[in-house]
Design a protein around this motif. Structure first.
Motif, PDB file in Angstrom:
ATOM      1  N   TRP A  80     -25.215  19.823  21.405  1.00  0.00           N
ATOM      2  CA  TRP A  80     -25.532  21.113  22.006  1.00  0.00           C
ATOM      3  C   TRP A  80     -26.131  20.856  23.374  1.00  0.00           C
ATOM      4  CZ3 TRP A  80     -30.666  21.718  23.226  1.00  0.00           C
ATOM      5  CH2 TRP A  80     -31.561  20.868  22.576  1.00  0.00           C
ATOM      6  N   ILE A  81     -26.326  21.928  24.132  1.00  0.00           N
ATOM      7  CA  ILE A  81     -26.905  21.815  25.469  1.00  0.00           C
ATOM      8  C   ILE A  81     -27.880  22.969  25.672  1.00  0.00           C
ATOM      9  CG2 ILE A  81     -25.165  23.170  26.718  1.00  0.00           C
ATOM     10  CD1 ILE A  81     -26.304  19.790  27.974  1.00  0.00           C
ATOM     11  N   ARG A 100     -14.754  19.349  23.109  1.00  0.00           N
ATOM     12  CA  ARG A 100     -14.136  20.424  23.889  1.00  0.00           C
ATOM     13  C   ARG A 100     -14.895  21.740  23.817  1.00  0.00           C
ATOM     14  NH1 ARG A 100      -9.935  17.732  21.005  1.00  0.00           N
ATOM     15  NH2 ARG A 100      -8.859  16.356  22.440  1.00  0.00           N
ATOM     16  N   ARG A 101     -15.874  21.805  22.926  1.00  0.00           N
ATOM     17  CA  ARG A 101     -16.696  23.006  22.776  1.00  0.00           C
ATOM     18  C   ARG A 101     -18.138  22.568  22.621  1.00  0.00           C
ATOM     19  NH1 ARG A 101     -12.223  23.665  19.174  1.00  0.00           N
ATOM     20  NH2 ARG A 101     -10.880  25.393  19.778  1.00  0.00           N
ATOM     21  N   LEU A 102     -19.041  23.315  23.259  1.00  0.00           N
ATOM     22  CA  LEU A 102     -20.438  22.917  23.242  1.00  0.00           C
ATOM     23  C   LEU A 102     -21.325  24.149  23.077  1.00  0.00           C
ATOM     24  CD1 LEU A 102     -22.274  20.408  23.639  1.00  0.00           C
ATOM     25  CD2 LEU A 102     -22.275  20.929  26.081  1.00  0.00           C
ATOM     26  N   PRO A 103     -22.078  24.215  21.976  1.00  0.00           N
ATOM     27  CA  PRO A 103     -23.011  25.335  21.800  1.00  0.00           C
ATOM     28  C   PRO A 103     -24.126  25.265  22.843  1.00  0.00           C
ATOM     29  CG  PRO A 103     -22.653  24.178  19.721  1.00  0.00           C
ATOM     30  CD  PRO A 103     -22.061  23.340  20.802  1.00  0.00           C
ATOM     31  N   VAL A 104     -24.573  26.425  23.284  1.00  0.00           N
ATOM     32  CA  VAL A 104     -25.666  26.530  24.251  1.00  0.00           C
ATOM     33  C   VAL A 104     -26.859  27.140  23.521  1.00  0.00           C
ATOM     34  CG1 VAL A 104     -26.407  27.491  26.462  1.00  0.00           C
ATOM     35  CG2 VAL A 104     -24.006  26.831  26.129  1.00  0.00           C
ATOM     36  N   ILE A 105     -28.001  26.448  23.623  1.00  0.00           N
ATOM     37  CA  ILE A 105     -29.208  26.834  22.883  1.00  0.00           C
ATOM     38  C   ILE A 105     -30.321  27.180  23.869  1.00  0.00           C
ATOM     39  CG2 ILE A 105     -30.934  26.057  21.199  1.00  0.00           C
ATOM     40  CD1 ILE A 105     -28.115  26.169  19.996  1.00  0.00           C
ATOM     41  N   GLY A 112     -24.786  30.999  23.319  1.00  0.00           N
ATOM     42  CA  GLY A 112     -23.422  30.986  23.820  1.00  0.00           C
ATOM     43  C   GLY A 112     -22.698  29.708  23.469  1.00  0.00           C
ATOM     44  N   MET A 113     -21.452  29.640  23.918  1.00  0.00           N
ATOM     45  CA  MET A 113     -20.616  28.453  23.742  1.00  0.00           C
ATOM     46  C   MET A 113     -19.919  28.187  25.064  1.00  0.00           C
ATOM     47  SD  MET A 113     -20.286  27.119  20.553  1.00  0.00           S
ATOM     48  CE  MET A 113     -18.616  26.646  20.161  1.00  0.00           C
TER      49      MET A 113
END
Length: 139
Positions: A80-81, A100-105, A112-113
């Motif tokens: 995550w980022i 290819r996909r990264l959750p946003v915390i 978001g993603m």
């Protein structure tokens, strides 16, 4: 400075680890997404479920998606980022783990993603080409 929060797709949704894969597929269809972050009982990230996971790791293996949970497919350490991380940090995280996909915390909550489509909208052609080369390169 452009941040993860600037380029992410907001409004991402969790799928609880106890939820079945058929319900996850329905939610993906409803939201028009190909991946959902998986949350544990404390709403902490414990994995990411993709439409490909459902097909390859459940249906193609002869399992019933109404009997298999999202948590059963969660593997490894989820990446995550932080929402305030700069774009270079986002790209490093995705490149370093070939994801290819990264959750946003933000404040320990999913906000978001970031997906390939988000990168394509916000990166220069050179940045995008470099990212694609590193993420899609065979390891």
């Amino acid at each position: 400075m452009t941040t993860a929060g600037d380029i992410m797709h907001s409004g991402a949704h969790w799928i609880p680890a106890h939820e079945t894969l058929d319900r996850a597929a329905q939610l993906m269809r409803q939201l028009d997404v190909g991946a959902l972050p998986i949350s544990d009982e404390n709403e902490r990230l414990c994995g990411i479920l993709t439409d490909r996971d459902i097909v390859v790791r459940c249906v193609a293996m002869g399992h019933d998606p109404s009997q298999v949970t999202a948590g059963e497919l969660a593997q490894g350490t989820p990446r995550w980022i932080a929402a305030d991380a700069d774009v270079d940090t986002v790209l490093e995280e995705m490149r370093g783990h070939q994801i290819r996909r990264l959750p946003v915390i933000e404040n320990k909550r999913l906000v978001g993603m970031i997906s390939e489509a988000d990168l394509a909208q916000h990166l220069s052609e050179e940045q995008l080409a470099s990212w694609c080369e590193s993420v899609y390169a065979k390891s």
